[in-house]
Scaffold this motif. Structure first.
Motif, PDB file in Angstrom:
ATOM      1  N   ASN A 300      -3.287  14.514   4.986  1.00  0.00           N
ATOM      2  CA  ASN A 300      -2.766  13.332   5.699  1.00  0.00           C
ATOM      3  C   ASN A 300      -1.699  13.667   6.740  1.00  0.00           C
ATOM      4  O   ASN A 300      -0.695  12.973   6.865  1.00  0.00           O
ATOM      5  CB  ASN A 300      -2.204  12.312   4.694  1.00  0.00           C
ATOM      6  CG  ASN A 300      -3.301  11.589   3.917  1.00  0.00           C
ATOM      7  OD1 ASN A 300      -4.449  11.572   4.330  1.00  0.00           O
ATOM      8  ND2 ASN A 300      -2.925  10.996   2.798  1.00  0.00           N
ATOM      9  N   GLY A 302      -2.709  14.093  10.042  1.00  0.00           N
ATOM     10  CA  GLY A 302      -3.244  13.665  11.324  1.00  0.00           C
ATOM     11  C   GLY A 302      -4.094  14.692  12.036  1.00  0.00           C
ATOM     12  O   GLY A 302      -4.467  14.472  13.195  1.00  0.00           O
ATOM     13  N   THR A 466      -6.446   5.685  12.252  1.00  0.00           N
ATOM     14  CA  THR A 466      -5.311   5.950  11.372  1.00  0.00           C
ATOM     15  C   THR A 466      -4.945   4.662  10.655  1.00  0.00           C
ATOM     16  O   THR A 466      -4.749   3.624  11.293  1.00  0.00           O
ATOM     17  CB  THR A 466      -4.095   6.473  12.161  1.00  0.00           C
ATOM     18  OG1 THR A 466      -4.457   7.657  12.876  1.00  0.00           O
ATOM     19  CG2 THR A 466      -2.937   6.792  11.223  1.00  0.00           C
ATOM     20  N   LYS A 468      -2.131   3.150   8.085  1.00  0.00           N
ATOM     21  CA  LYS A 468      -0.813   3.407   7.505  1.00  0.00           C
ATOM     22  C   LYS A 468      -0.569   2.449   6.340  1.00  0.00           C
ATOM     23  O   LYS A 468      -0.611   1.232   6.501  1.00  0.00           O
ATOM     24  CB  LYS A 468       0.290   3.245   8.545  1.00  0.00           C
ATOM     25  CG  LYS A 468       1.663   3.715   8.071  1.00  0.00           C
ATOM     26  CD  LYS A 468       2.683   3.659   9.195  1.00  0.00           C
ATOM     27  CE  LYS A 468       3.984   4.350   8.797  1.00  0.00           C
ATOM     28  NZ  LYS A 468       4.602   3.759   7.588  1.00  0.00           N
ATOM     29  N   ARG A 471       4.369   4.798   3.185  1.00  0.00           N
ATOM     30  CA  ARG A 471       4.773   6.013   3.890  1.00  0.00           C
ATOM     31  C   ARG A 471       3.604   6.941   4.170  1.00  0.00           C
ATOM     32  O   ARG A 471       3.786   8.013   4.738  1.00  0.00           O
ATOM     33  CB  ARG A 471       5.833   6.748   3.060  1.00  0.00           C
ATOM     34  CG  ARG A 471       7.142   5.997   2.921  1.00  0.00           C
ATOM     35  CD  ARG A 471       8.122   6.757   2.057  1.00  0.00           C
ATOM     36  NE  ARG A 471       7.626   6.925   0.697  1.00  0.00           N
ATOM     37  CZ  ARG A 471       8.266   7.580  -0.268  1.00  0.00           C
ATOM     38  NH1 ARG A 471       9.422   8.155  -0.007  1.00  0.00           N
ATOM     39  NH2 ARG A 471       7.764   7.666  -1.484  1.00  0.00           N
ATOM     40  N   SER A 473       0.036   7.855   5.928  1.00  0.00           N
ATOM     41  CA  SER A 473      -0.893   7.579   7.023  1.00  0.00           C
ATOM     42  C   SER A 473      -2.151   8.414   6.808  1.00  0.00           C
ATOM     43  O   SER A 473      -2.090   9.640   6.733  1.00  0.00           O
ATOM     44  CB  SER A 473      -0.263   7.918   8.377  1.00  0.00           C
ATOM     45  OG  SER A 473       0.780   7.023   8.691  1.00  0.00           O
ATOM     46  N   GLN A 474      -3.277   7.731   6.697  1.00  0.00           N
ATOM     47  CA  GLN A 474      -4.555   8.413   6.515  1.00  0.00           C
ATOM     48  C   GLN A 474      -5.300   8.458   7.845  1.00  0.00           C
ATOM     49  O   GLN A 474      -5.308   7.486   8.590  1.00  0.00           O
ATOM     50  CB  GLN A 474      -5.410   7.682   5.489  1.00  0.00           C
ATOM     51  CG  GLN A 474      -4.753   7.531   4.131  1.00  0.00           C
ATOM     52  CD  GLN A 474      -5.570   6.632   3.233  1.00  0.00           C
ATOM     53  OE1 GLN A 474      -6.739   6.884   2.968  1.00  0.00           O
ATOM     54  NE2 GLN A 474      -4.959   5.557   2.755  1.00  0.00           N
ATOM     55  N   TYR A 475      -5.955   9.584   8.091  1.00  0.00           N
ATOM     56  CA  TYR A 475      -6.619   9.807   9.375  1.00  0.00           C
ATOM     57  C   TYR A 475      -8.087  10.145   9.140  1.00  0.00           C
ATOM     58  O   TYR A 475      -8.420  10.961   8.277  1.00  0.00           O
ATOM     59  CB  TYR A 475      -5.923  10.957  10.112  1.00  0.00           C
ATOM     60  CG  TYR A 475      -6.640  11.451  11.343  1.00  0.00           C
ATOM     61  CD1 TYR A 475      -6.764  10.650  12.472  1.00  0.00           C
ATOM     62  CD2 TYR A 475      -7.185  12.734  11.389  1.00  0.00           C
ATOM     63  CE1 TYR A 475      -7.415  11.107  13.606  1.00  0.00           C
ATOM     64  CE2 TYR A 475      -7.827  13.208  12.517  1.00  0.00           C
ATOM     65  CZ  TYR A 475      -7.943  12.389  13.623  1.00  0.00           C
ATOM     66  OH  TYR A 475      -8.584  12.840  14.735  1.00  0.00           O
ATOM     67  N   ASN A 504      -0.072  -1.546   6.496  1.00  0.00           N
ATOM     68  CA  ASN A 504       0.880  -1.798   7.578  1.00  0.00           C
ATOM     69  C   ASN A 504       0.193  -1.906   8.936  1.00  0.00           C
ATOM     70  O   ASN A 504       0.441  -2.839   9.697  1.00  0.00           O
ATOM     71  CB  ASN A 504       1.922  -0.677   7.657  1.00  0.00           C
ATOM     72  CG  ASN A 504       2.716  -0.513   6.389  1.00  0.00           C
ATOM     73  OD1 ASN A 504       2.136  -0.317   5.322  1.00  0.00           O
ATOM     74  ND2 ASN A 504       4.034  -0.589   6.485  1.00  0.00           N
ATOM     75  N   ARG A 505      -0.658  -0.920   9.216  1.00  0.00           N
ATOM     76  CA  ARG A 505      -1.200  -0.846  10.568  1.00  0.00           C
ATOM     77  C   ARG A 505      -2.521  -0.077  10.569  1.00  0.00           C
ATOM     78  O   ARG A 505      -2.681   0.917   9.854  1.00  0.00           O
ATOM     79  CB  ARG A 505      -0.212  -0.152  11.503  1.00  0.00           C
ATOM     80  CG  ARG A 505      -0.609  -0.140  12.979  1.00  0.00           C
ATOM     81  CD  ARG A 505       0.411   0.598  13.834  1.00  0.00           C
ATOM     82  NE  ARG A 505       1.746   0.008  13.699  1.00  0.00           N
ATOM     83  CZ  ARG A 505       2.750   0.581  13.053  1.00  0.00           C
ATOM     84  NH1 ARG A 505       2.576   1.776  12.482  1.00  0.00           N
ATOM     85  NH2 ARG A 505       3.916  -0.017  12.974  1.00  0.00           N
ATOM     86  N   THR A 507      -4.817   1.799  13.487  1.00  0.00           N
ATOM     87  CA  THR A 507      -4.836   2.230  14.884  1.00  0.00           C
ATOM     88  C   THR A 507      -6.142   2.947  15.172  1.00  0.00           C
ATOM     89  O   THR A 507      -6.513   3.878  14.451  1.00  0.00           O
ATOM     90  CB  THR A 507      -3.658   3.168  15.195  1.00  0.00           C
ATOM     91  OG1 THR A 507      -2.423   2.513  14.866  1.00  0.00           O
ATOM     92  CG2 THR A 507      -3.640   3.560  16.665  1.00  0.00           C
TER      93      THR A 507
END
Length: 533
Positions: A300, A302, A466, A468, A471, A473-475, A504-505, A507
């Motif tokens: 994780n 990126g 991505t 999130k 804390r 963030s998976q890509y 959270n987000r 992208t």
């Protein structure tokens, strides 16, 4: 947060209890905020009511209506070809035996509709790959042919089946200019290497050159192998992936020793339609005997990491950690993946939805009858893995050689299921068992992301997603999941969310340069993201 004992003593009992209740809630909320920046944190997976740390799998092959045996050369490909929202699967039967095209009935069962689809009945098939190459919104199917009639090395013709709708296909390979006529076809990889919005086709071959076909955008293809600078490369397994995050699809190749002595090869996309060999400066060792290519961001950070399974003799598989600067480090032993075995298919997938990619590896065994135990490496979230195949029910000890495997959530419950194929080779080709393993799941949540390109290809090939959660963030990169020993994993892209009910987000960076951002997205759904909206 603590309340004074004096306040409690001087307060009526029910008010005192109310103070304590509020204090506990505020304390828990404060801890969560400090731990996760105001969002829910990923927690380790657990099965409610059981003392089991991981989900378990159940063999549902018979109840799902699948045939118990077959002889796939490894080509097992998931894809929603009829566009009804659930995954169908094509499983080849190799060596001039009819394959299977299982349409998902949406109720946990499948129906083999192969005979009524227009697909050819008997061919020496090897690699396969779904892709919407004409950008019309439905998946088409390319099949790499070994040799006409299954004979020796020689002339043959690949199959490119255009999806006509209504479960009908038409072979358009000759008029599309996709011939791949010499040698024995093996792997199929789709990717938009020139970012023109049309999927291109890369084919690995046995003992002859790999071939790159550029999509002209009008239903035809041009052989761009020489123009791209990748001619005279003899490789069986090939895959597209953007290892350096420059938004151009690179190429990785590997070759099993039985078919040649070519070492692993990393070709960097120069962004102008050509590729450059960067294997040595990237830190990829000079090793051959590769069978399967699996790209996935297991830590994780990126950047896509690389796993290569190896055979035919018992050798060590390889895990290369992407350093984020164009180089890789061999971390196989440190990660606990240094098993010495004869491996085939390999694929990343977060089977317990804890937010970290796990790895399934097929073992073909070392004796004449096979019987090698497969591996399911659970990600310990600290750079190491633990094999849990036996305890989760997917070790697959059978009297045959392991072949293909691919993850796919066929029942749409948010947990990745697993299809595994087996079959014996040698002088006499013998059918082996095939298994569909249903993931029983756990209390963790999930999110699936389906991409719809407009300027980019309709499938969004090459798009980077991505997600999130707290804390973490998976890509994921939408690279077609190619390279899994002639197998293909699932789309939409799958993310585990742990205990979080909201991410959270999300992208999405599209190959066109556009970016889509969505905030506060509820979990346990398939999120459709359309480019430009």
């Amino acid at each position: 947060m603590k309340l004074s004992r004096d306040i409690c003593r001087s307060t009526p009992r029910f008010i005192s209890q109310l103070y304590f209740a509020i204090a506990i809630l505020l304390s828990a909320s404060t801890a969560s905020i400090f731990a996760a920046g105001g969002a829910e944190e990923l927690n380790p997976a657990s099965v409610p009511g059981r003392n089991l740390p991981y989900p378990v799998f159940t063999d549902v092959t018979a109840s799902a209506g699948l045939q118990p045996t077959g002889f796939p050369f490894g080509n097992l490909v998931w894809g929603d070809f009829d566009g009804d929202g659930d995954l169908d699967v094509f499983v080849d039967n190799h060596y001039n035996l009819p394959p299977y095209l299982y349409v998902n009935n949406g109720n946990g069962t499948f129906t083999d509709i192969f005979l009524s689809t227009g697909l050819h009945k008997i061919r020496d098939r090897h690699g396969s790959g779904w892709c919407d190459f004409d950008n019309d919104g439905d998946l088409d199917l390319h099949i790499s042919i070994g040799a006409n009639g299954g004979g020796a090395l020689g002339m043959k013709q690949d199959e490119m089946f255009l999806n006509l709708g209504g479960n009908q296909f038409s072979d358009v390979a000759p008029e599309a200019g996709v011939i791949n006529t010499w040698g024995r076809g093996r792997s199929v990889a789709w990717g938009d290497y020139d970012n023109d919005g049309y999927p291109d086709l890369l084919l690995g071959n046995l003992a002859t050159n790999l071939v790159l076909y550029r999509n002209n955008g009008d239903g035809t293809f041009t052989d761009a192998t020489i123009a791209a600078g990748i001619n005279d490369l003899h490789y069986v397994e090939v895959a597209f992936a953007d290892y350096n995050n420059d938004s151009f699809a690179d190429i990785f190749c590997t070759d099993v020793e039985l078919h040649g002595t070519a070492n692993d090869l990393l070709m960097k996309n120069n962004g102008d339609g050509t590729f450059t060999d960067v294997t040595q400066p990237a830190g990829i060792p000079e090793i051959n005997d590769g069978r399967s290519i699996a790209w996935g961001d297991y830590n994780n950070d990126g950047f896509l990491d690389l796993f290569v399974s190896r055979g035919t003799e018992p050798v060590k598989q390889s895990l290369y950690q992407n350093n984020g600067n164009g180089t890789f480090t061999d971390v196989t032993d440190q990660a606990g993946l240094g098993a010495i075995s004869n491996n085939r298919a390999a694929g990343w997938g977060d089977f317990d939805n804890d937010g970290y990619l796990d790895l399934y590896v097929v073992n073909s065994g070392t004796d004449p009858a096979g019987k090698g135990p497969n591996y399911l490496y659970h990600n310990n979230r600290n750079g190491t893995f633990t094999d849990v195949a036996a305890s989760t029910g997917v070790q697959v000890l059978v009297l045959s050689r392991g072949r293909g495997a691919a993850w796919g959530d066929y029942d749409e419950d948010g947990f990745l299921d697993l299809f595994v194929t087996n079959g014996e080779d040698g002088t006499d080709y013998v059918e082996g068992p095939q298994f569909l393993y249903r993931n029983a799941g756990n209390a963790n949540h999930w999110l699936k992301v389906k991409l719809v390109g407009t300027t980019s290809s309709r499938q969004g090939l090459g798009a980077k997603v991505t997600v999130k959660v707290g804390r973490v963030s998976q890509y994921r990169e939408n690279n077609g999941s190619s390279g899994h020993y002639l197998s293909q994993g699932d789309t939409p892209l799958h993310f585990g969310a742990g205990k979080a009910t909201t991410v959270n987000r999300v992208t999405v960076k599209w190959p066109s340069g556009q970016t889509s951002i969505l905030s506060r997205v509820p979990t346990n759904q398939t999120l459709v993201v359309t480019e430009g909206l």
